[in-house]
Scaffold this active site. Structure first.
Site, short mmCIF file in Angstrom:
data_model
loop_
_atom_site.label_atom_id
_atom_site.label_comp_id
_atom_site.label_asym_id
_atom_site.label_seq_id
_atom_site.Cartn_x
_atom_site.Cartn_y
_atom_site.Cartn_z
N TYR A 28 -42.34 69.43 40.84
CA TYR A 28 -41.62 68.51 40.88
C TYR A 28 -42.08 67.34 41.88
CZ TYR A 28 -38.09 70.85 38.05
OH TYR A 28 -37.45 71.55 37.17
N ASP A 56 -31.03 72.50 42.38
CA ASP A 56 -32.34 73.09 41.45
C ASP A 56 -33.61 72.20 41.84
OD1 ASP A 56 -33.55 75.01 39.60
OD2 ASP A 56 -33.98 73.15 38.47
N ASN A 97 -19.78 63.12 35.01
CA ASN A 97 -20.23 64.37 34.49
C ASN A 97 -19.41 65.36 34.95
OD1 ASN A 97 -22.17 63.24 32.93
ND2 ASN A 97 -23.88 63.72 34.23
N TRP A 106 -31.03 74.30 31.54
CA TRP A 106 -31.66 72.78 32.02
C TRP A 106 -31.28 71.71 30.94
CZ3 TRP A 106 -35.93 70.97 29.38
CH2 TRP A 106 -37.00 71.93 28.99
N TRP A 155 -35.60 66.93 38.87
CA TRP A 155 -36.42 66.65 38.23
C TRP A 155 -36.72 65.23 37.79
CZ3 TRP A 155 -36.69 66.76 32.44
CH2 TRP A 155 -37.96 66.54 31.91
N SER A 195 -38.08 81.26 33.69
CA SER A 195 -37.85 80.45 33.10
C SER A 195 -38.43 80.01 31.59
CB SER A 195 -37.90 78.93 33.77
OG SER A 195 -37.77 77.61 33.19
N GLY A 205 -29.02 66.31 35.37
CA GLY A 205 -29.81 65.38 36.23
C GLY A 205 -29.05 63.96 36.08
N PRO A 225 -28.71 69.85 29.69
CA PRO A 225 -27.61 70.04 28.89
C PRO A 225 -27.35 68.72 28.25
CG PRO A 225 -26.88 69.78 31.29
CD PRO A 225 -28.44 70.06 31.12
N1 LIG Z 1 -37.11 74.88 34.06
C1 LIG Z 1 -37.31 73.94 33.37
O1 LIG Z 1 -38.60 74.16 32.82
C2 LIG Z 1 -36.79 72.79 33.70
C3 LIG Z 1 -37.13 71.57 32.79
C4 LIG Z 1 -36.44 70.29 32.84
C5 LIG Z 1 -35.32 70.24 33.64
N2 LIG Z 1 -35.14 71.42 34.60
C6 LIG Z 1 -33.91 71.15 35.56
O2 LIG Z 1 -32.78 70.65 34.90
C7 LIG Z 1 -32.22 69.44 35.50
C8 LIG Z 1 -31.51 68.53 34.58
O3 LIG Z 1 -32.66 68.07 33.64
P1 LIG Z 1 -32.46 66.97 32.91
O4 LIG Z 1 -32.53 65.58 33.96
O5 LIG Z 1 -33.30 66.61 31.38
O6 LIG Z 1 -30.87 66.73 32.47
P2 LIG Z 1 -30.00 66.00 31.76
O7 LIG Z 1 -28.36 66.06 32.20
O8 LIG Z 1 -29.81 66.76 30.18
O9 LIG Z 1 -30.31 64.56 31.23
C9 LIG Z 1 -30.49 63.84 32.17
C10 LIG Z 1 -30.53 62.35 31.57
O10 LIG Z 1 -29.23 61.88 31.09
C11 LIG Z 1 -28.71 60.73 31.85
N3 LIG Z 1 -27.23 60.90 32.10
C12 LIG Z 1 -26.46 61.86 32.78
N4 LIG Z 1 -25.24 61.70 32.85
C13 LIG Z 1 -25.08 60.62 32.16
C14 LIG Z 1 -23.79 59.96 31.94
N5 LIG Z 1 -22.60 60.46 32.33
N6 LIG Z 1 -23.93 58.77 31.04
C15 LIG Z 1 -25.12 58.42 30.65
N7 LIG Z 1 -26.26 58.86 30.84
C16 LIG Z 1 -26.22 60.16 31.75
C17 LIG Z 1 -29.46 60.61 32.96
O11 LIG Z 1 -29.52 59.17 33.20
P3 LIG Z 1 -29.73 58.59 34.60
O12 LIG Z 1 -31.03 59.15 35.28
O13 LIG Z 1 -29.74 57.07 34.39
O14 LIG Z 1 -28.50 59.00 35.54
C18 LIG Z 1 -30.83 61.25 32.69
O15 LIG Z 1 -31.58 60.39 31.82
C19 LIG Z 1 -33.50 68.99 36.25
O16 LIG Z 1 -33.39 68.22 37.19
C20 LIG Z 1 -34.23 70.10 36.82
O17 LIG Z 1 -33.82 70.63 38.08
C21 LIG Z 1 -35.84 72.54 34.51
#
Ligand SMILES: NC(=O)c1ccc[n+]([C@@H]2O[C@H](COP(=O)([O-])OP(=O)(O)OC[C@H]3O[C@@H](n4cnc5c(N)ncnc54)[C@H](OP(=O)(O)O)[C@@H]3O)[C@@H](O)[C@H]2O)c1
Length: 330
Positions: A54, A49, A297, A207, A21, A152, A287, A209
């Site tokens: 998307y 996922d 991570n 999602w 996403w 979801s 993500g 986390p």
């Molecule tokens: N079912 C649903 O309704 C729904 C809704 C939302 C998401 N999802 C799923 O959940 C997945 C993950 O969601 P999310 O992207 O919101 O997850 P997330 O892991 O909570 O957040 C990702 C964000 O954290 C940053 N990040 C990750 N690792 C990091 C680290 N070690 N240090 C610093 N920043 C870090 C990323 O930055 P960078 O991009 O700079 O790496 C990005 O901005 C999506 O891709 C999708 O598949 C599902």
């Protein structure tokens, strides 16, 4: 990597999984997407996922091309799609039979696979009888086009209704839910679904986390041995559209970052480990747009043991997000 079985099924999913996403087909190049999937797969991640919505299918096209080019054994990884938002026309949005079936066929084509391992109803559809959706999902399972189906962000009541419909009509019930779960958003996962884990054996692919990055402390810098908000961070917070009172949240994240520092790990790893500590989590979907972040991570799977009772209480005291006991009995 550690593996957890998806609810009451026998399917082992890696504790961490990779989502697409806002990154695949959008903010990152296909080359970077390839690097991320390769790093993930080589580290033992076995679930990728995706969703029809998307980038209006572009994300699935990118993932499909990478999976095809990699040539990894089809029985060594799982891929998902989610149905709900297919397009603007009335027949392309919702969970009625026509859209559930057509969206599945389209996702199979975009992802270049014969079947989806996991297929989610991305949101509840209040205009379609639940039994119609359960029946459409059942047909897809029986045709071998999907292996498992789930929901979801459905309410516990609607998940229970889907189970009741499946039992009544001899249909296939949902086995997993994909809710948001992190240190900030907890109530639905910890309270609303609490009976479903045992009663129906609900598996979960949670999602955000890291609360979409809110917990990683992007906007902090060290000053005099303490984390404080940086100037750049102030600007980022304004543009992130956070609700009023974000200053309080920033202070919480700074305190949390200090706990992580005492444990010798970055806040992102501590936030992920906190999610993984909950046994009702099957897999946490991360993500990332850079391999540096993903690489970091991946280490979180070994950090869960750092979360002693004392550390857990420290974290609770900082965020104050633990659902109150009375709500469990409401
Ligand atoms: N079912 C649903 O309704 C729904 C809704 C939302 C998401 N999802 C799923 O959940 C997945 C993950 O969601 P999310 O992207 O919101 O997850 P997330 O892991 O909570 O957040 C990702 C964000 O954290 C940053 N990040 C990750 N690792 C990091 C680290 N070690 N240090 C610093 N920043 C870090 C990323 O930055 P960078 O991009 O700079 O790496 C990005 O901005 C999506 O891709 C999708 O598949 C599902």
């Amino acid at each position: 990597m550690n593996y957890r079985t998806l609810g009451r099924t026998g399917l082992p999913l890696s504790e961490l999984s990779l989502g697409s996403w806002r990154t695949f087909g959008e903010s990152i190049s296909e080359e970077t997407a390839d690097e991320l999937m390769t790093m993930a797969y080589e580290a033992g991640i076995n679930f990728f996922d995706n969703a029809e919505v998307y980038m209006a299918g572009e994300s699935e096209l990118v993932m499909g091309r990478i999976l095809k080019a990699k040539g990894w054994r089809r029985d060594s990884w799982c891929v998902s799609s989610k149905v709900f938002w297919g397009g603007n026309e009335p027949t392309r949005k919702g969970l009625f039979r026509k859209h559930v079936i057509e969206a599945c066929h389209q996702a199979l084509e975009r992802l270049q696979v014969d079947y989806l391992d996991l297929y989610f109803c991305h949101r509840p559809d209040l205009n379609t009888p639940i039994v119609e959706t359960v029946a459409a999902m059942t047909d897809l399972v029986r045709q071998g086009k999907i292996l498992y189906w789930g929901t979801s962000e459905w309410t516990a009541r609607d998940i229970a209704l889907a189970h009741a419909a499946a039992a009544r009509e001899n249909l296939v019930a949902p086995v997993m839910e994909q809710p948001q779960y992190n240190l900030i958003t907890r109530e639905r996962f910890e309270v609303d679904y609490s009976r479903l884990y045992d009663e129906v054996g609900l598996g979960t692919t949670v999602w955000s986390p890291l609360s979409r990055g809110e917990l990683v402390g992007h906007y902090l810098e060290e000053n005099g041995g303490k984390f404080v908000v940086s100037k750049q961070g102030e600007q980022w917070l304004q543009s992130a559209g956070l609700p009023p009172g974000y200053e309080a949240r920033v202070k919480q994240v700074a305190a949390f970052a200090n706990v992580a520092r005492e444990l010798g790990i970055p806040p992102a790893r501590l936030a992920l480990a906190w999610v993984l500590k909950n046994p009702n989590v099957t897999t946490a979907i991360v993500g990332a747009s850079s391999t540096n972040h993903l690489e970091e991570n991946l280490k979180a799977v070994d950090d869960v043991s750092l979360l002693t009772e004392t550390v857990m209480e420290q974290i609770e005291t900082i965020f104050q997000t633990r659902p109150i006991a009375e709500e469990v009995f409401r």
